[in-house]
Enzyme design. Structure first.
Site, PDB file in Angstrom:
ATOM      1  N   ARG A  54      51.867  57.743  44.295  1.00  0.00           N
ATOM      2  CA  ARG A  54      51.911  56.434  44.720  1.00  0.00           C
ATOM      3  C   ARG A  54      51.171  56.393  46.122  1.00  0.00           C
ATOM      4  O   ARG A  54      50.384  55.318  46.742  1.00  0.00           O
ATOM      5  CB  ARG A  54      53.189  55.591  44.583  1.00  0.00           C
ATOM      6  CG  ARG A  54      53.009  54.541  45.295  1.00  0.00           C
ATOM      7  CD  ARG A  54      54.444  53.533  44.964  1.00  0.00           C
ATOM      8  NE  ARG A  54      55.543  54.348  44.717  1.00  0.00           N
ATOM      9  CZ  ARG A  54      56.448  55.026  45.421  1.00  0.00           C
ATOM     10  NH1 ARG A  54      56.154  54.764  46.985  1.00  0.00           N
ATOM     11  NH2 ARG A  54      57.476  55.685  45.185  1.00  0.00           N
ATOM     12  N   TYR A 106      38.096  31.989  43.742  1.00  0.00           N
ATOM     13  CA  TYR A 106      38.777  32.355  42.369  1.00  0.00           C
ATOM     14  C   TYR A 106      40.005  31.768  42.520  1.00  0.00           C
ATOM     15  O   TYR A 106      40.879  31.844  43.191  1.00  0.00           O
ATOM     16  CB  TYR A 106      38.692  34.035  42.395  1.00  0.00           C
ATOM     17  CG  TYR A 106      39.332  34.393  41.324  1.00  0.00           C
ATOM     18  CD1 TYR A 106      38.712  34.033  39.918  1.00  0.00           C
ATOM     19  CD2 TYR A 106      40.415  35.341  41.442  1.00  0.00           C
ATOM     20  CE1 TYR A 106      39.616  34.426  38.895  1.00  0.00           C
ATOM     21  CE2 TYR A 106      41.116  35.654  40.355  1.00  0.00           C
ATOM     22  CZ  TYR A 106      40.648  35.356  38.949  1.00  0.00           C
ATOM     23  OH  TYR A 106      41.364  35.718  37.782  1.00  0.00           O
ATOM     24  N   ASP A 178      35.807  38.237  51.090  1.00  0.00           N
ATOM     25  CA  ASP A 178      35.666  38.736  49.730  1.00  0.00           C
ATOM     26  C   ASP A 178      34.301  38.519  49.477  1.00  0.00           C
ATOM     27  O   ASP A 178      33.743  37.651  49.197  1.00  0.00           O
ATOM     28  CB  ASP A 178      36.586  37.455  48.730  1.00  0.00           C
ATOM     29  CG  ASP A 178      36.787  38.204  47.430  1.00  0.00           C
ATOM     30  OD1 ASP A 178      35.753  38.790  46.995  1.00  0.00           O
ATOM     31  OD2 ASP A 178      37.638  37.689  46.714  1.00  0.00           O
ATOM     32  N   LYS A 203      34.449  44.082  39.162  1.00  0.00           N
ATOM     33  CA  LYS A 203      33.529  43.460  38.902  1.00  0.00           C
ATOM     34  C   LYS A 203      32.105  44.570  39.170  1.00  0.00           C
ATOM     35  O   LYS A 203      32.011  45.700  38.517  1.00  0.00           O
ATOM     36  CB  LYS A 203      33.224  42.406  39.764  1.00  0.00           C
ATOM     37  CG  LYS A 203      34.532  41.508  39.972  1.00  0.00           C
ATOM     38  CD  LYS A 203      35.052  41.124  38.707  1.00  0.00           C
ATOM     39  CE  LYS A 203      36.316  40.148  38.662  1.00  0.00           C
ATOM     40  NZ  LYS A 203      37.000  39.770  37.424  1.00  0.00           N
TER      41      LYS A 203
HETATM   42  O1  P1T Z   1      40.771  40.429  38.795  1.00  0.00           O
HETATM   43  P1  P1T Z   1      41.012  41.060  40.104  1.00  0.00           P
HETATM   44  O2  P1T Z   1      40.613  42.523  40.161  1.00  0.00           O
HETATM   45  O3  P1T Z   1      42.409  41.204  40.538  1.00  0.00           O
HETATM   46  O4  P1T Z   1      40.099  40.318  41.130  1.00  0.00           O
HETATM   47  C1  P1T Z   1      40.308  38.960  41.432  1.00  0.00           C
HETATM   48  C2  P1T Z   1      39.291  38.468  42.102  1.00  0.00           C
HETATM   49  C3  P1T Z   1      38.882  38.335  43.466  1.00  0.00           C
HETATM   50  N1  P1T Z   1      37.995  37.739  44.175  1.00  0.00           N
HETATM   51  C4  P1T Z   1      37.125  37.201  43.440  1.00  0.00           C
HETATM   52  C5  P1T Z   1      35.745  36.614  44.092  1.00  0.00           C
HETATM   53  C6  P1T Z   1      37.200  37.295  42.239  1.00  0.00           C
HETATM   54  O5  P1T Z   1      36.047  36.882  41.388  1.00  0.00           O
HETATM   55  C7  P1T Z   1      38.316  37.763  41.142  1.00  0.00           C
HETATM   56  C8  P1T Z   1      38.382  37.969  39.810  1.00  0.00           C
HETATM   57  N2  P1T Z   1      37.668  36.961  39.090  1.00  0.00           N
HETATM   58  C9  P1T Z   1      37.462  36.914  37.648  1.00  0.00           C
HETATM   59  C10 P1T Z   1      38.487  37.539  37.056  1.00  0.00           C
HETATM   60  C11 P1T Z   1      36.533  35.910  37.343  1.00  0.00           C
HETATM   61  O6  P1T Z   1      36.176  35.886  36.257  1.00  0.00           O
HETATM   62  O7  P1T Z   1      35.892  35.188  38.234  1.00  0.00           O
END
Ligand code: P1T
Length: 389
Positions: A54, A106, A178, A203
């Site tokens: 962890r 998002y 971000d 992503k």
């Molecule tokens: O899904 P996660 O790894 O927790 O990430 C969140 C997140 C944060 N910032 C941006 C710009 C994002 O696009 C996302 C997650 N977005 C999607 C799942 C989507 O389909 O837009």
């Protein structure tokens, strides 16, 4: 390779060589997956720098080394998801902080801020594409933190990072960007004056739609230690196997991003001329309202396109259920092309009234353009346009 040499490499080489050194014990060219929860100690407190996964894990350490280098940062912290990275930042801020946040983020980030951390902090949502609006809001609300997404999800609005970060610094406001949509390949916010960079590694960084992960990159050691301590205390760490998968996916970041943008540019231009399309939003198009800023601060325009279909929600739904090669799914940034309806899917947690004010309408469709043959993708779109006519 020595660190001084690694630091000089181009990003296309860094993704392969930083954290990619051969295993010291065996010479294995690929990093071992240290699939272990704990580490044997010589005597209490005497160990090799690893006590419990962890807290630290050697496979994750390699990934963190690589990520820090890609964003020209001193430190990187890998987390279990993009949203757990934003959670750690929110816990790191003193209770009662005021946070200025871009108005188009998002949907999950919006939900986290407005339904979880709204009991701890105050959030003000503003249009960050206008530096004057940002300065006026700083004067009025006296925030300590500015949260930017650029390009935004899903409207692809661009904020001038250097300009806005300079304004923020003047008032001692810390800026986070971000950078999920651009990846470190096309944009490096720390170089433009931001204090922290966040990525959803689910992503482009991983690029293969098989891992959920997040990352924070920064230079401030005190803040890094705070974030690491919070992660260790709260627990959203990434598994050794997921860290390894991302190390593997990351190796092709440069060629993937080039292919995403090449395909996206051709599709965006084609959509712009299509009779069934009301308008197209892509930072690489001259018609994009912040195209000049995009050109200035990004070295490419990425693989995300949004477009407004001529017609209502029924038509959008029909379009989305008839398309074949683009998979109807949330998420983005994988090698395969995805399509989705932000108002019903990724941004459903934003109240309808706010969504509509922002422009996230029922005929808005978001594409994550993959790296398939672009003519096959255009043929798929054209087939679908004809089917819903
Ligand atoms: O899904 P996660 O790894 O927790 O990430 C969140 C997140 C944060 N910032 C941006 C710009 C994002 O696009 C996302 C997650 N977005 C999607 C799942 C989507 O389909 O837009």
């Amino acid at each position: 390779m020595k660190k001084a040499l690694l630091d000089q490499l181009d990003i296309a080489s860094k993704v392969i060589h930083v954290g990619g050194h051969p295993d010291k014990e065996t010479g294995a060219i690929m990093p071992p997956i240290y699939q272990t929860s704990t580490y044997v100690q010589e005597s209490p407190g005497v160990h090799k720098g690893y006590e419990y996964t962890r807290s630290h894990n050697p496979t994750r350490t390699r990934l963190e080394e690589c990520l820090a280098s890609l964003e020209n940062a001193k430190h990187a912290l890998v987390t279990a998801s993009g949203l757990s990275a934003s959670m750690l930042v929110m816990h790191a801020l003193p209770a009662g902080s005021t946070i200025l946040c871009g108005d188009d983020v998002y949907g999950g980030t919006y939900r986290q801020f407005t339904t979880v951390f709204n009991s701890l902090h105050n959030y003000i949502f503003i249009n960050t594409t206008d530096a004057k609006v940002v300065e006026a809001a700083i004067k009025e609300h006296k925030p300590s933190f500015l949260w930017l997404e650029t390009p935004t999800n899903p409207l692809l609005k661009i904020t001038d990072i250097a300009k806005v970060a300079t304004v923020a610094k003047k008032y001692k406001v810390k800026t986070l960007v971000d950078n999920t949509f651009m990846s470190p390949y096309f944009q490096n916010p720390l170089d433009l004056g931001a204090d922290i960079v966040l990525h959803s590694m689910s992503k482009y960084i991983n690029g293969h739609s098989d891992v959920i992960g997040g990352a924070l990159m920064l230079n401030d050691k005190k803040m890094y230690t705070k974030l690491w301590t919070l992660q260790n205390s709260i627990g959203p760490c990434m598994s050794p196997f997921d860290s390894w998968l991302i190390l593997r996916g990351l190796k092709t970041l440069a060629i993937r991003m080039e292919a995403h943008q090449k395909n996206a540019m051709k599709i965006a231009k084609w959509l712009e001329t299509h009779a069934m399309v009301e308008s197209v939003v892509y930072p690489g198009l001259k018609s994009h309202p912040q195209h000049k800023t995009a050109k200035k601060q990004m070295s490419g325009f990425g693989g995300m396109i949004t477009f407004f279909l001529k017609g209502d929600v029924k038509k959008s739904k029909k379009f989305l259920s008839k398309i074949e090669m683009f998979a109807l799914a949330e998420s983005l940034g994988g090698v395969e092309s995805l399509i989705e309806h932000p108002a019903i899917m990724t941004h459903a947690s934003i109240p309808k009234k706010i969504r509509e004010e922002l422009g996230i309408k029922d005929n808005l469709i978001r594409l994550s353009v993959g790296i398939e043959n672009v003519d096959d993708l255009i043929a798929d779109l054209e087939r679908t346009f004809k089917a819903v006519k």
